[in-house]
Scaffold this motif. Structure first.
Motif, PDB file in Angstrom:
ATOM      1  N   GLN A 114       0.820  -1.207   0.000  1.00  0.00           N
ATOM      2  CA  GLN A 114       0.000   0.000   0.000  1.00  0.00           C
ATOM      3  C   GLN A 114       0.854   1.257   0.000  1.00  0.00           C
ATOM      4  O   GLN A 114       1.940   1.279   0.578  1.00  0.00           O
ATOM      5  N   ALA A 115       0.325   2.287  -0.634  1.00  0.00           N
ATOM      6  CA  ALA A 115       0.925   3.622  -0.560  1.00  0.00           C
ATOM      7  C   ALA A 115       0.044   4.439   0.379  1.00  0.00           C
ATOM      8  O   ALA A 115      -1.147   4.601   0.133  1.00  0.00           O
ATOM      9  N   LEU A 116       0.630   4.932   1.466  1.00  0.00           N
ATOM     10  CA  LEU A 116      -0.129   5.639   2.489  1.00  0.00           C
ATOM     11  C   LEU A 116       0.519   6.979   2.799  1.00  0.00           C
ATOM     12  O   LEU A 116       1.701   7.170   2.545  1.00  0.00           O
ATOM     13  N   GLY A 117      -0.273   7.868   3.385  1.00  0.00           N
ATOM     14  CA  GLY A 117       0.270   9.162   3.765  1.00  0.00           C
ATOM     15  C   GLY A 117      -0.431   9.731   4.975  1.00  0.00           C
ATOM     16  O   GLY A 117      -1.653   9.681   5.074  1.00  0.00           O
ATOM     17  N   PHE A 118       0.365  10.275   5.883  1.00  0.00           N
ATOM     18  CA  PHE A 118      -0.154  10.864   7.111  1.00  0.00           C
ATOM     19  C   PHE A 118       0.471  12.247   7.263  1.00  0.00           C
ATOM     20  O   PHE A 118       1.578  12.390   7.780  1.00  0.00           O
ATOM     21  N   ALA A 119      -0.225  13.260   6.777  1.00  0.00           N
ATOM     22  CA  ALA A 119       0.301  14.623   6.815  1.00  0.00           C
ATOM     23  C   ALA A 119       0.504  15.083   8.253  1.00  0.00           C
ATOM     24  O   ALA A 119      -0.320  14.820   9.134  1.00  0.00           O
ATOM     25  N   SER A 120       1.599  15.763   8.474  1.00  0.00           N
ATOM     26  CA  SER A 120       1.897  16.303   9.787  1.00  0.00           C
ATOM     27  C   SER A 120       0.798  17.278  10.203  1.00  0.00           C
ATOM     28  O   SER A 120       0.426  18.168   9.443  1.00  0.00           O
ATOM     29  N   GLY A 121       0.270  17.083  11.391  1.00  0.00           N
ATOM     30  CA  GLY A 121      -0.759  17.981  11.902  1.00  0.00           C
ATOM     31  C   GLY A 121      -2.147  17.745  11.339  1.00  0.00           C
ATOM     32  O   GLY A 121      -3.074  18.501  11.621  1.00  0.00           O
ATOM     33  N   ALA A 122      -2.314  16.692  10.541  1.00  0.00           N
ATOM     34  CA  ALA A 122      -3.626  16.420   9.933  1.00  0.00           C
ATOM     35  C   ALA A 122      -4.629  15.977  10.997  1.00  0.00           C
ATOM     36  O   ALA A 122      -4.262  15.363  12.002  1.00  0.00           O
ATOM     37  N   GLU A 123      -5.866  16.297  10.759  1.00  0.00           N
ATOM     38  CA  GLU A 123      -6.949  15.839  11.624  1.00  0.00           C
ATOM     39  C   GLU A 123      -7.169  14.343  11.393  1.00  0.00           C
ATOM     40  O   GLU A 123      -6.886  13.823  10.313  1.00  0.00           O
ATOM     41  N   TYR A 124      -7.700  13.685  12.402  1.00  0.00           N
ATOM     42  CA  TYR A 124      -7.963  12.255  12.294  1.00  0.00           C
ATOM     43  C   TYR A 124      -8.831  11.938  11.084  1.00  0.00           C
ATOM     44  O   TYR A 124      -8.583  10.961  10.375  1.00  0.00           O
ATOM     45  N   THR A 125      -9.838  12.753  10.848  1.00  0.00           N
ATOM     46  CA  THR A 125     -10.751  12.499   9.731  1.00  0.00           C
ATOM     47  C   THR A 125     -10.029  12.509   8.380  1.00  0.00           C
ATOM     48  O   THR A 125     -10.459  11.855   7.439  1.00  0.00           O
ATOM     49  N   VAL A 127      -6.908  11.383   7.863  1.00  0.00           N
ATOM     50  CA  VAL A 127      -6.002  10.239   7.723  1.00  0.00           C
ATOM     51  C   VAL A 127      -6.645   8.905   8.106  1.00  0.00           C
ATOM     52  O   VAL A 127      -5.995   7.862   8.016  1.00  0.00           O
ATOM     53  N   LYS A 128      -7.903   8.933   8.494  1.00  0.00           N
ATOM     54  CA  LYS A 128      -8.505   7.710   9.041  1.00  0.00           C
ATOM     55  C   LYS A 128      -8.557   6.570   8.033  1.00  0.00           C
ATOM     56  O   LYS A 128      -8.364   5.416   8.413  1.00  0.00           O
ATOM     57  N   ASP A 129      -8.762   6.855   6.747  1.00  0.00           N
ATOM     58  CA  ASP A 129      -8.806   5.771   5.757  1.00  0.00           C
ATOM     59  C   ASP A 129      -7.439   5.108   5.606  1.00  0.00           C
ATOM     60  O   ASP A 129      -7.336   3.872   5.597  1.00  0.00           O
ATOM     61  N   ASP A 130      -6.382   5.930   5.501  1.00  0.00           N
ATOM     62  CA  ASP A 130      -5.032   5.361   5.398  1.00  0.00           C
ATOM     63  C   ASP A 130      -4.643   4.640   6.681  1.00  0.00           C
ATOM     64  O   ASP A 130      -4.010   3.582   6.650  1.00  0.00           O
ATOM     65  N   LEU A 131      -5.023   5.195   7.821  1.00  0.00           N
ATOM     66  CA  LEU A 131      -4.721   4.555   9.103  1.00  0.00           C
ATOM     67  C   LEU A 131      -5.420   3.202   9.207  1.00  0.00           C
ATOM     68  O   LEU A 131      -4.820   2.215   9.636  1.00  0.00           O
ATOM     69  N   GLN A 132      -6.677   3.144   8.782  1.00  0.00           N
ATOM     70  CA  GLN A 132      -7.409   1.874   8.825  1.00  0.00           C
ATOM     71  C   GLN A 132      -6.772   0.853   7.886  1.00  0.00           C
ATOM     72  O   GLN A 132      -6.641  -0.320   8.226  1.00  0.00           O
TER      73      GLN A 132
END
Length: 160
Positions: A114-125, A127-132
């Protein structure tokens, strides 16, 4: 604490991993490989050695490949980066397994590359799809597949 003491004494990180694996692990359930940016030849070589040591070809369902820091790129670039990483490492970008979807009888596929991304300071909403997706790949398992745990024989570490 043991790793910290070895590192302080000047022992390389690789030696610390070898020592830890050599003395305390009998089986490995999941191997998670995370890359981002440009993947240099020494990194490719090191990852391929670990994959060979842990018998990737025999235990493909136990490996998860993450191309990280994909939050600011298009879906097309995400896919290109993921395919490039998998190609360099000799990993199957289409590897997946099926798990029950929940309380009903439906099932869903879990992608192991998978290619995922979690922007610094992003709200949970945001990043929640990538986190899941990450949690599913790392923590979900198919009981049939995971009867095949990766054996690591005590005293044998092929990463040199």
């Amino acid at each position: 604490k043991q790793w910290y003491q070895r590192r302080v004494q000047g022992v390389s990180t690789q030696s610390a991993i070898q020592s830890s694996v050599r003395t305390s692990i009998t089986y490995i359930d999941k191997v998670v490989i995370v890359c981002s940016g440009r993947i240099e030849p020494p990194m490719v070589h090191a990852i391929k050695k670990m994959m060979k040591w842990l018998s990737y070809e025999k235990y493909k369902h136990n490996f998860v490949f993450i191309y990280n820091k994909s939050d600011n790129v298009s879906d097309c670039e995400r896919e290109e980066n993921l395919l490039s990483m998998c190609s360099l490492l000799g990993a199957d970008p289409n590897q997946e397994f099926i798990v029950p979807s929940g309380y009903d009888s439906s099932k869903r596929a879990i992608k192991l590359a998978q290619a995922l991304g979690f922007a610094s300071g992003a709200e949970y909403t945001e990043v929640k799809d990538d986190l899941q997706s990450l949690k599913d790949a790392v923590f979900s398992y198919d009981t049939e597949i995971h009867r095949k745990r990766i054996p690591v024989h005590n005293g044998v570490c092929g990463i040199q």
